[in-house]
Design a protein around this motif. Structure first.
Motif, PDB file in Angstrom:
ATOM      1  N   GLY A  75      57.658 -13.834 -32.112  1.00 32.29           N
ATOM      2  CA  GLY A  75      57.907 -14.566 -31.257  1.00 32.29           C
ATOM      3  C   GLY A  75      59.302 -13.843 -30.235  1.00 32.29           C
ATOM      4  N   GLU A  76      59.159 -14.632 -29.410  1.00 32.76           N
ATOM      5  CA  GLU A  76      60.413 -14.743 -28.270  1.00 32.76           C
ATOM      6  C   GLU A  76      61.773 -13.934 -29.053  1.00 32.76           C
ATOM      7  OE1 GLU A  76      62.892 -16.871 -24.906  1.00 32.76           O
ATOM      8  OE2 GLU A  76      61.740 -18.371 -26.308  1.00 32.76           O
ATOM      9  N   LEU A  77      62.349 -13.067 -28.164  1.00 35.23           N
ATOM     10  CA  LEU A  77      63.737 -11.847 -28.509  1.00 35.23           C
ATOM     11  C   LEU A  77      64.540 -13.008 -28.439  1.00 35.23           C
ATOM     12  CD1 LEU A  77      62.424  -8.639 -28.325  1.00 35.23           C
ATOM     13  CD2 LEU A  77      62.396  -9.924 -30.251  1.00 35.23           C
ATOM     14  N   ALA A  78      65.856 -12.885 -29.018  1.00 34.01           N
ATOM     15  CA  ALA A  78      66.758 -14.052 -28.736  1.00 34.01           C
ATOM     16  C   ALA A  78      67.970 -12.906 -28.963  1.00 34.01           C
ATOM     17  CB  ALA A  78      67.358 -14.733 -29.962  1.00 34.01           C
ATOM     18  N   PRO A  79      68.632 -12.562 -27.673  1.00 33.37           N
ATOM     19  CA  PRO A  79      69.917 -11.538 -28.220  1.00 33.37           C
ATOM     20  C   PRO A  79      70.932 -12.337 -28.204  1.00 33.37           C
ATOM     21  CG  PRO A  79      69.331 -12.764 -25.317  1.00 33.37           C
ATOM     22  CD  PRO A  79      68.200 -12.953 -26.651  1.00 33.37           C
ATOM     23  N   HIS A  80      71.943 -11.508 -29.199  1.00 32.81           N
ATOM     24  CA  HIS A  80      73.103 -12.048 -29.239  1.00 32.81           C
ATOM     25  C   HIS A  80      74.042 -13.121 -28.310  1.00 32.81           C
ATOM     26  CE1 HIS A  80      77.148 -12.347 -31.390  1.00 32.81           C
ATOM     27  NE2 HIS A  80      76.523 -12.424 -32.260  1.00 32.81           N
ATOM     28  N   PRO A  81      74.166 -14.378 -28.579  1.00 33.92           N
ATOM     29  CA  PRO A  81      74.810 -15.286 -27.894  1.00 33.92           C
ATOM     30  C   PRO A  81      75.980 -14.756 -27.032  1.00 33.92           C
ATOM     31  CG  PRO A  81      75.296 -15.856 -29.870  1.00 33.92           C
ATOM     32  CD  PRO A  81      74.413 -14.963 -30.352  1.00 33.92           C
ATOM     33  N   THR A  82      76.827 -13.716 -27.619  1.00 35.18           N
ATOM     34  CA  THR A  82      78.818 -13.413 -27.745  1.00 35.18           C
ATOM     35  C   THR A  82      78.191 -12.249 -26.976  1.00 35.18           C
ATOM     36  OG1 THR A  82      79.218 -13.067 -29.600  1.00 35.18           O
ATOM     37  CG2 THR A  82      79.269 -15.134 -28.182  1.00 35.18           C
ATOM     38  N   VAL A  83      77.546 -11.165 -27.786  1.00 28.82           N
ATOM     39  CA  VAL A  83      78.160  -9.577 -27.303  1.00 28.82           C
ATOM     40  C   VAL A  83      76.690  -8.950 -26.416  1.00 28.82           C
ATOM     41  CG1 VAL A  83      78.004  -7.212 -29.247  1.00 28.82           C
ATOM     42  CG2 VAL A  83      78.991  -9.934 -29.910  1.00 28.82           C
ATOM     43  N   PRO A  84      77.151  -8.054 -25.659  1.00 28.86           N
ATOM     44  CA  PRO A  84      76.590  -7.404 -24.524  1.00 28.86           C
ATOM     45  C   PRO A  84      75.429  -6.901 -25.105  1.00 28.86           C
ATOM     46  CG  PRO A  84      78.904  -7.407 -24.306  1.00 28.86           C
ATOM     47  CD  PRO A  84      78.373  -7.834 -25.591  1.00 28.86           C
ATOM     48  N   VAL A  85      74.078  -6.896 -24.905  1.00 27.12           N
ATOM     49  CA  VAL A  85      73.050  -6.336 -25.610  1.00 27.12           C
ATOM     50  C   VAL A  85      73.294  -4.604 -25.194  1.00 27.12           C
ATOM     51  CG1 VAL A  85      71.620  -7.891 -26.141  1.00 27.12           C
ATOM     52  CG2 VAL A  85      71.099  -6.214 -23.682  1.00 27.12           C
ATOM     53  N   ILE A  86      72.586  -3.540 -25.593  1.00 23.56           N
ATOM     54  CA  ILE A  86      72.367  -2.065 -24.848  1.00 23.56           C
ATOM     55  C   ILE A  86      71.840  -2.517 -23.085  1.00 23.56           C
ATOM     56  CG2 ILE A  86      71.814   0.186 -24.908  1.00 23.56           C
ATOM     57  CD1 ILE A  86      71.284  -0.044 -27.610  1.00 23.56           C
ATOM     58  N   ASP A  87      72.605  -1.656 -22.443  1.00 21.11           N
ATOM     59  CA  ASP A  87      72.038  -1.498 -21.262  1.00 21.11           C
ATOM     60  C   ASP A  87      70.603  -1.152 -21.202  1.00 21.11           C
ATOM     61  OD1 ASP A  87      74.410  -2.395 -19.831  1.00 21.11           O
ATOM     62  OD2 ASP A  87      75.461  -0.017 -19.842  1.00 21.11           O
ATOM     63  N   GLY A  88      69.940  -1.278 -19.890  1.00 16.13           N
ATOM     64  CA  GLY A  88      68.176  -1.453 -19.537  1.00 16.13           C
ATOM     65  C   GLY A  88      67.309  -1.973 -20.698  1.00 16.13           C
ATOM     66  N   THR A  89      68.360  -2.974 -22.114  1.00 21.69           N
ATOM     67  CA  THR A  89      67.189  -3.495 -22.898  1.00 21.69           C
ATOM     68  C   THR A  89      67.921  -5.581 -22.932  1.00 21.69           C
ATOM     69  OG1 THR A  89      68.979  -3.821 -24.837  1.00 21.69           O
ATOM     70  CG2 THR A  89      67.755  -1.691 -24.223  1.00 21.69           C
ATOM     71  N   LYS A  90      66.798  -5.874 -23.386  1.00 21.28           N
ATOM     72  CA  LYS A  90      66.870  -7.463 -22.667  1.00 21.28           C
ATOM     73  C   LYS A  90      67.663  -8.004 -24.113  1.00 21.28           C
ATOM     74  CE  LYS A  90      62.955  -9.138 -20.082  1.00 21.28           C
ATOM     75  NZ  LYS A  90      62.112  -9.293 -19.711  1.00 21.28           N
ATOM     76  N   SER A  91      67.174  -7.101 -25.615  1.00 23.48           N
ATOM     77  CA  SER A  91      67.664  -8.179 -26.582  1.00 23.48           C
ATOM     78  C   SER A  91      68.425  -6.802 -27.437  1.00 23.48           C
ATOM     79  CB  SER A  91      66.960  -8.938 -27.075  1.00 23.48           C
ATOM     80  OG  SER A  91      65.596  -7.941 -27.494  1.00 23.48           O
ATOM     81  N   VAL A  92      68.458  -5.679 -27.297  1.00 26.93           N
ATOM     82  CA  VAL A  92      68.810  -4.770 -28.447  1.00 26.93           C
ATOM     83  C   VAL A  92      70.237  -4.280 -29.182  1.00 26.93           C
ATOM     84  CG1 VAL A  92      68.549  -2.101 -29.259  1.00 26.93           C
ATOM     85  CG2 VAL A  92      67.237  -3.299 -27.847  1.00 26.93           C
ATOM     86  N   LEU A  93      71.125  -5.036 -29.903  1.00 25.72           N
ATOM     87  CA  LEU A  93      72.176  -4.555 -29.744  1.00 25.72           C
ATOM     88  C   LEU A  93      72.080  -3.320 -30.791  1.00 25.72           C
ATOM     89  CD1 LEU A  93      75.046  -6.704 -30.669  1.00 25.72           C
ATOM     90  CD2 LEU A  93      74.387  -6.777 -33.160  1.00 25.72           C
ATOM     91  N   ASP A  94      73.797  -2.618 -30.006  1.00 22.90           N
ATOM     92  CA  ASP A  94      74.207  -1.556 -31.006  1.00 22.90           C
ATOM     93  C   ASP A  94      74.450  -1.682 -31.830  1.00 22.90           C
ATOM     94  OD1 ASP A  94      74.042   1.242 -30.525  1.00 22.90           O
ATOM     95  OD2 ASP A  94      76.156   1.345 -28.984  1.00 22.90           O
ATOM     96  N   ILE A  95      74.693  -0.691 -32.853  1.00 25.49           N
ATOM     97  CA  ILE A  95      75.139  -1.241 -34.141  1.00 25.49           C
ATOM     98  C   ILE A  95      75.875  -0.012 -34.898  1.00 25.49           C
ATOM     99  CG2 ILE A  95      75.255  -2.116 -36.630  1.00 25.49           C
ATOM    100  CD1 ILE A  95      73.176  -3.976 -35.932  1.00 25.49           C
TER     101      ILE A  95
END
Length: 311
Positions: A75-95
């Motif tokens: 399905g469509e990817l959903a970035p986090h609504p408040t926290v920036p994603v990894i540079d160069g990606t549309k939705s990857v959250l760094d943990i």
């Protein structure tokens, strides 16, 4: 749940090995990518709906790009609504354990918005030699285990979820913690959800609880706390959970509409880095057909710093 092999028309076969009695299965024999045939994707989806959380070992070949490509198969990817994603990606959250905070309370991802993620996919990059496990719970099984009197109560309840209500515990330096909170709360949401939602694919009733809950609608904070403790206790009973010991290259994929999860915070200052993508979900529907709705959305800062991350 029994071990089973699933044969795919394109001559691909993988094995499903249950990990616990009510939730969780390891998938053996699949190399994850964004180029899996449709029948394989459908089989993974069906296994996910059955077992709620799937584990794939040895996926070291994945990077941010292929991680996103695999997620988009569902399905469509959903970035986090408040926290920036990894540079160069549309939705990857760094943990990253060295930044921000740790999610050491039971929760489903991002339930403070109305259409919170349907599926989360977490990839282990660096793991400590001991500790740092993740535990998941089956919220559909939890609902089924409720006595009829509690089930009738839960069926009628609605709850307010918010990201202004702490679900993380600061672990790093004061400056990093301040950056984390400025980012995670750059926009404050309050959303009203039914405590019992109907799963859009299986029709199961699941308990929509977790630590993002601020209070139950029309109930005081004191009454809300007591009722929450009782209902949440059915979710987190040990026989309703599965615990995963991470190795670098592992991937966990879970149905965020039918699970909660928690980090076991027992690894001290050891490094722990994971990456997450989430698949967009739909707006929950109660058993009587009412939809969740955002009650409040307030921007608190002009721009969130990119250094802060959500765990």
């Amino acid at each position: 749940m029994s071990t089973q092999a699933i044969a795919i028309q394109e001559a691909t076969t993988f094995e499903v090995r249950p990990v616990a009695g009510r939730i969780g299965a390891e998938i053996v024999g699949i190399r994850l990518s964004g180029k899996l045939p449709p029948t394989t994707v459908d089989a993974i989806r069906q296994a996910l709906l059955t077992y709620k959380v799937l584990f794939f070992r040895g996926q070291d070949h994945l990077d941010e790009t292929s991680h996103e490509a695999f997620g988009r198969l569902f399905g469509e990817l959903a970035p986090h609504p408040t926290v920036p994603v990894i540079d160069g990606t549309k939705s990857v959250l760094d943990i990253d354990s060295e930044r921000g905070a740790r999610a050491i309370f039971w929760h489903s991802d991002v339930t403070f918005v109305d259409a919170y993620p349907a599926v989360s996919i977490l990839r282990a990059v660096v793991v400590p030699p001991y500790g740092g496990d993740t535990v998941w719970a089956n919220t559909a099984a939890a609902y089924q285990s409720l006595p009829s009197e509690l089930r009738n109560l839960a069926d009628q309840l609605w709850a307010v979820h918010t990201n202004a209500y702490d679900y993380v515990w600061p672990q790093s330096r004061a400056e990093a913690v301040q950056r984390y909170y400025e980012t995670a709360r750059s926009t404050v949401f309050e959303t009203q959800h039914p405590v019992v939602r109907v799963h859009p694919e299986t029709g199961e009733r699941t308990l929509l609880l977790g630590h993002f809950i601020k209070h139950f609608v029309h109930l005081s904070a004191t009454d809300s706390s007591r009722i929450f403790s009782v209902l949440q206790g059915y979710v987190t009973r040990l026989d309703n959970t599965v615990r995963w010991r991470w190795s670098a290259g592992d991937v966990a994929m879970w149905d965020n509409r039918a699970t909660q999860h928690i980090l076991v915070d027992d690894y001290g200052d050891q490094p722990r880095i994971l990456r997450r993508v989430t698949v967009a979900g739909d707006i929950p529907v109660s058993i009587d057909g009412q939809h969740s709705a955002i009650r409040k959305k307030t921007t608190t800062v002009a721009e969130a710093p990119k250094e802060a991350v959500l765990l």
